[in-house]
Design a protein around this motif. Structure first.
Motif, short mmCIF file in Angstrom:
data_model
loop_
_atom_site.label_atom_id
_atom_site.label_comp_id
_atom_site.label_asym_id
_atom_site.label_seq_id
_atom_site.Cartn_x
_atom_site.Cartn_y
_atom_site.Cartn_z
N ASN A 1 -31.50 1.35 16.65
CA ASN A 1 -32.29 0.75 15.68
C ASN A 1 -33.87 0.55 15.89
O ASN A 1 -34.77 0.97 15.27
N ILE A 2 -34.17 0.35 17.39
CA ILE A 2 -35.56 0.53 17.75
C ILE A 2 -36.11 1.86 17.54
O ILE A 2 -37.33 1.90 17.24
N LEU A 3 -35.51 2.93 18.18
CA LEU A 3 -35.67 4.19 17.95
C LEU A 3 -36.27 4.60 16.55
O LEU A 3 -36.95 5.24 16.15
N SER A 4 -35.17 4.08 15.64
CA SER A 4 -35.47 4.59 14.36
C SER A 4 -36.53 3.68 13.43
O SER A 4 -37.29 4.26 12.85
N LEU A 5 -36.49 2.56 14.02
CA LEU A 5 -37.90 1.76 13.46
C LEU A 5 -39.22 2.59 13.93
O LEU A 5 -40.20 2.47 13.21
N PHE A 6 -39.18 2.87 15.19
CA PHE A 6 -40.50 3.42 15.97
C PHE A 6 -40.61 4.96 14.92
O PHE A 6 -41.75 4.99 14.70
N ILE A 7 -39.59 5.62 14.71
CA ILE A 7 -39.82 6.82 14.07
C ILE A 7 -40.18 6.64 12.70
O ILE A 7 -41.08 7.27 11.95
N GLY A 8 -39.67 5.46 11.99
CA GLY A 8 -40.21 4.95 10.61
C GLY A 8 -41.55 4.62 10.63
O GLY A 8 -42.28 4.98 9.80
N PHE A 9 -42.10 3.99 11.51
CA PHE A 9 -43.47 3.73 11.61
C PHE A 9 -44.37 4.88 11.94
O PHE A 9 -45.45 5.11 11.12
N ALA B 1 -48.52 16.83 2.57
CA ALA B 1 -48.22 16.36 3.85
C ALA B 1 -46.87 15.79 3.96
O ALA B 1 -46.31 15.70 5.14
N TYR B 2 -46.48 15.39 2.79
CA TYR B 2 -44.97 14.75 2.69
C TYR B 2 -43.93 15.71 3.18
O TYR B 2 -42.87 15.39 3.52
N TRP B 3 -44.32 17.28 2.76
CA TRP B 3 -43.37 17.96 3.42
C TRP B 3 -43.31 18.32 5.03
O TRP B 3 -42.14 18.51 5.33
N MET B 4 -44.17 17.46 5.82
CA MET B 4 -44.08 17.32 7.17
C MET B 4 -43.63 15.86 7.52
O MET B 4 -43.06 15.68 8.53
N ILE B 5 -43.81 15.05 6.35
CA ILE B 5 -43.44 13.77 6.73
C ILE B 5 -41.89 13.51 6.70
O ILE B 5 -41.26 12.78 7.35
N LEU B 6 -41.57 14.03 5.34
CA LEU B 6 -40.06 13.72 5.08
C LEU B 6 -38.96 14.03 6.39
O LEU B 6 -38.10 13.56 6.41
N PRO B 7 -39.29 15.20 6.88
CA PRO B 7 -38.11 15.37 7.89
C PRO B 7 -38.29 14.52 9.50
O PRO B 7 -37.10 14.17 9.57
N VAL B 8 -39.22 14.09 9.40
CA VAL B 8 -39.27 12.95 10.44
C VAL B 8 -38.63 11.68 9.83
O VAL B 8 -37.68 11.24 10.73
N ALA B 9 -38.96 11.53 8.71
CA ALA B 9 -38.13 10.35 8.14
C ALA B 9 -36.69 10.52 7.99
O ALA B 9 -35.80 9.52 8.15
N VAL B 10 -36.22 11.86 7.88
CA VAL B 10 -34.48 11.72 7.77
C VAL B 10 -34.09 11.94 9.26
O VAL B 10 -33.16 11.30 9.40
N LEU B 11 -34.87 12.13 10.05
CA LEU B 11 -34.43 12.03 11.33
C LEU B 11 -34.30 10.67 11.88
O LEU B 11 -33.10 10.19 12.31
N LEU C 1 -35.65 5.04 4.70
CA LEU C 1 -35.15 5.05 3.03
C LEU C 1 -36.58 4.87 2.08
O LEU C 1 -36.55 5.76 1.37
N VAL C 2 -36.95 3.91 2.66
CA VAL C 2 -38.49 3.63 1.73
C VAL C 2 -39.47 4.72 1.94
O VAL C 2 -39.86 5.14 1.18
N VAL C 3 -39.53 5.14 3.12
CA VAL C 3 -40.39 6.20 3.31
C VAL C 3 -40.01 7.58 2.58
O VAL C 3 -40.93 8.43 2.01
N ILE C 4 -38.87 7.75 2.71
CA ILE C 4 -38.34 9.01 2.08
C ILE C 4 -38.53 8.91 0.43
O ILE C 4 -38.57 9.76 0.00
#
Length: 73
Positions: free
Chosen positions: A3-11, A28-38, A56-59
């Protein structure tokens, strides 16, 4: 821990997503979305929900911005 790693990636995805909301930076969302999916994948595996919800909010914001901008703008 996941969860901490997921929060870090989300931020990590949220900061550029805020700047990409400016007109003509929607590509730029084409590069941001794969990171948020991870981050979402890690959040689903974890036992808590905060990381999953953030990603989910970022996606959803990214997808809405891409749809409104025609996928590029």
């Amino acid at each position: 821990m996941l969860n901490i790693l997921s929060l870090f990636i989300g931020f990590l995805a949220l900061v550029p997503a805020i700047f990409a909301f400016v007109p003509f930076l929607g590509w730029a969302y084409w590069m941001i979305l794969p990171v948020a999916v991870l981050g979402l994948a890690l959040g689903v595996v974890s036992s808590r929900n905060e990381g999953r919800n953030l990603n989910l909010v970022v996606i959803l914001v990214g997808l809405a911005r891409l749809v409104l901008g025609g996928g590029v703008i």
